[in-house]
Write a protein that holds these residues in place. Sequence first.
Motif, mmCIF file in Angstrom:
data_model
loop_
_atom_site.group_PDB
_atom_site.id
_atom_site.type_symbol
_atom_site.label_atom_id
_atom_site.label_comp_id
_atom_site.label_asym_id
_atom_site.label_seq_id
_atom_site.Cartn_x
_atom_site.Cartn_y
_atom_site.Cartn_z
ATOM 1 N N GLY A 119 1.090 -1.106 -0.108
ATOM 2 C CA GLY A 119 0.046 0.226 -0.205
ATOM 3 C C GLY A 119 0.673 1.581 -0.202
ATOM 4 N N ASP A 120 2.268 1.372 0.222
ATOM 5 C CA ASP A 120 2.893 2.430 -0.254
ATOM 6 C C ASP A 120 3.205 2.894 -1.094
ATOM 7 O OD1 ASP A 120 3.026 3.125 3.271
ATOM 8 O OD2 ASP A 120 4.681 1.151 3.431
ATOM 9 N N PHE A 121 3.037 2.154 -2.501
ATOM 10 C CA PHE A 121 3.079 2.042 -3.416
ATOM 11 C C PHE A 121 2.522 2.905 -4.353
ATOM 12 C CE2 PHE A 121 6.566 -0.712 -1.855
ATOM 13 C CZ PHE A 121 8.191 -0.535 -2.553
ATOM 14 N N ARG A 122 2.712 3.785 -5.299
ATOM 15 C CA ARG A 122 1.366 4.768 -5.552
ATOM 16 C C ARG A 122 1.813 4.836 -7.170
ATOM 17 N NH1 ARG A 122 -1.787 6.608 -1.462
ATOM 18 N NH2 ARG A 122 -0.974 5.758 -0.023
ATOM 19 N N ASP A 123 0.765 4.634 -7.917
ATOM 20 C CA ASP A 123 0.752 5.490 -9.259
ATOM 21 C C ASP A 123 1.410 7.379 -9.644
ATOM 22 O OD1 ASP A 123 0.953 5.607 -12.174
ATOM 23 O OD2 ASP A 123 -0.192 3.622 -11.793
ATOM 24 N N PRO A 124 2.298 7.588 -10.351
ATOM 25 C CA PRO A 124 2.344 9.092 -10.180
ATOM 26 C C PRO A 124 0.864 9.000 -10.469
ATOM 27 C CG PRO A 124 4.049 7.733 -11.157
ATOM 28 C CD PRO A 124 3.454 6.054 -10.187
ATOM 29 N N PRO A 173 -3.138 3.475 -4.134
ATOM 30 C CA PRO A 173 -2.487 2.597 -3.947
ATOM 31 C C PRO A 173 -2.279 1.531 -5.671
ATOM 32 C CG PRO A 173 -3.841 1.464 -2.505
ATOM 33 C CD PRO A 173 -4.598 2.792 -3.038
ATOM 34 N N TYR A 174 -0.618 1.834 -5.904
ATOM 35 C CA TYR A 174 -0.036 1.375 -7.010
ATOM 36 C C TYR A 174 -0.774 -0.310 -7.471
ATOM 37 C CZ TYR A 174 3.321 -0.566 -10.736
ATOM 38 O OH TYR A 174 3.342 -0.720 -12.160
ATOM 39 N N GLN A 175 -1.353 -0.368 -8.853
ATOM 40 C CA GLN A 175 -2.283 -1.881 -8.942
ATOM 41 C C GLN A 175 -2.150 -2.501 -10.090
ATOM 42 O OE1 GLN A 175 -5.672 -1.831 -8.469
ATOM 43 N NE2 GLN A 175 -5.132 0.128 -6.948
ATOM 44 N N GLY A 176 -0.419 -2.460 -10.030
ATOM 45 C CA GLY A 176 0.027 -3.223 -11.398
ATOM 46 C C GLY A 176 1.270 -4.379 -10.346
ATOM 47 N N PHE A 177 0.871 -4.960 -9.580
ATOM 48 C CA PHE A 177 1.543 -5.737 -8.638
ATOM 49 C C PHE A 177 0.645 -6.939 -9.427
ATOM 50 C CE2 PHE A 177 2.738 -2.356 -5.911
ATOM 51 C CZ PHE A 177 4.420 -2.643 -5.873
#
Length: 258
Positions: A187-192, A198-202
């Motif tokens: 949840g600490d990774f975000r899409d610019p 949260p970043y959805q590319g995982f």
Amino acid sequence: GLAAVRAVQDWGHAASTLARMRSALQELDLWLRQFGGGRDLTTCTADQVLVYIEQHWVGTHRGRNPTGRPSPSAVLSQISFLSTQFDLLGRSGPYDDLTGRGNPCVSASVAVYRRGYVRQSGMAGVQERSAVPLTYEKYRTLVDYLYRRSIAEGGLPRVLLLRDLACFMYMWLTTTRGHDCGRLSLGDFRDPSAPRQPYQGFPLPLLDAGVPFPTGFFLMVSQLGTKTCQGRRAPPVRLYPHEAVSYTHLTLPTNREV
């Protein structure tokens, strides 16, 4: 109302520090109930605190040094924890031996004990050491070793080695401390393009020369008061894949391992 106030005050310290402070006060309270001669946390003296530290705490907590006793930094931290808790109990200011008022950890006798413990430990062979900066040469040696080991291993050992490799590279590139790195979550990774989400590319795509890798994403640590950025939220860090790395020759983990 006081319960709500204390809930806010709890945010004044990291959760681990708060737990250690409360544990320190609880341990002293139990000792006073048995050896305090009728005194408690609100009436104990500076001498009683020192007897507790020397005869109980130091005697029941071992250190990893030639003496087997706790290190000077551990003893000073314990006194500091108690001092903070006494302040919260309303016993603030320098301790007065005649009136018994003030913080029993803020006294001339405690200050002398602290200096004496440091010197005594030093004479016994205990050496306090600061963190040693990691040179770039050692960093490269470490990551090369982890990478070679990851190629030779399979299954869970490979995943763990790749995790360690990613952590060391992240800490080196962002100057983040290990304690904070270990608490990162997805949840600490975000899409610019959508930094509030949260970043959805995982999971990330496998490294392949024919597949474009994500151009970068934000790391936005959600926790306040990290060891790296105390008292404030850590600034966002933008992470990019390293352009100088060629992936065509790598033996890569399987989709299951990723």
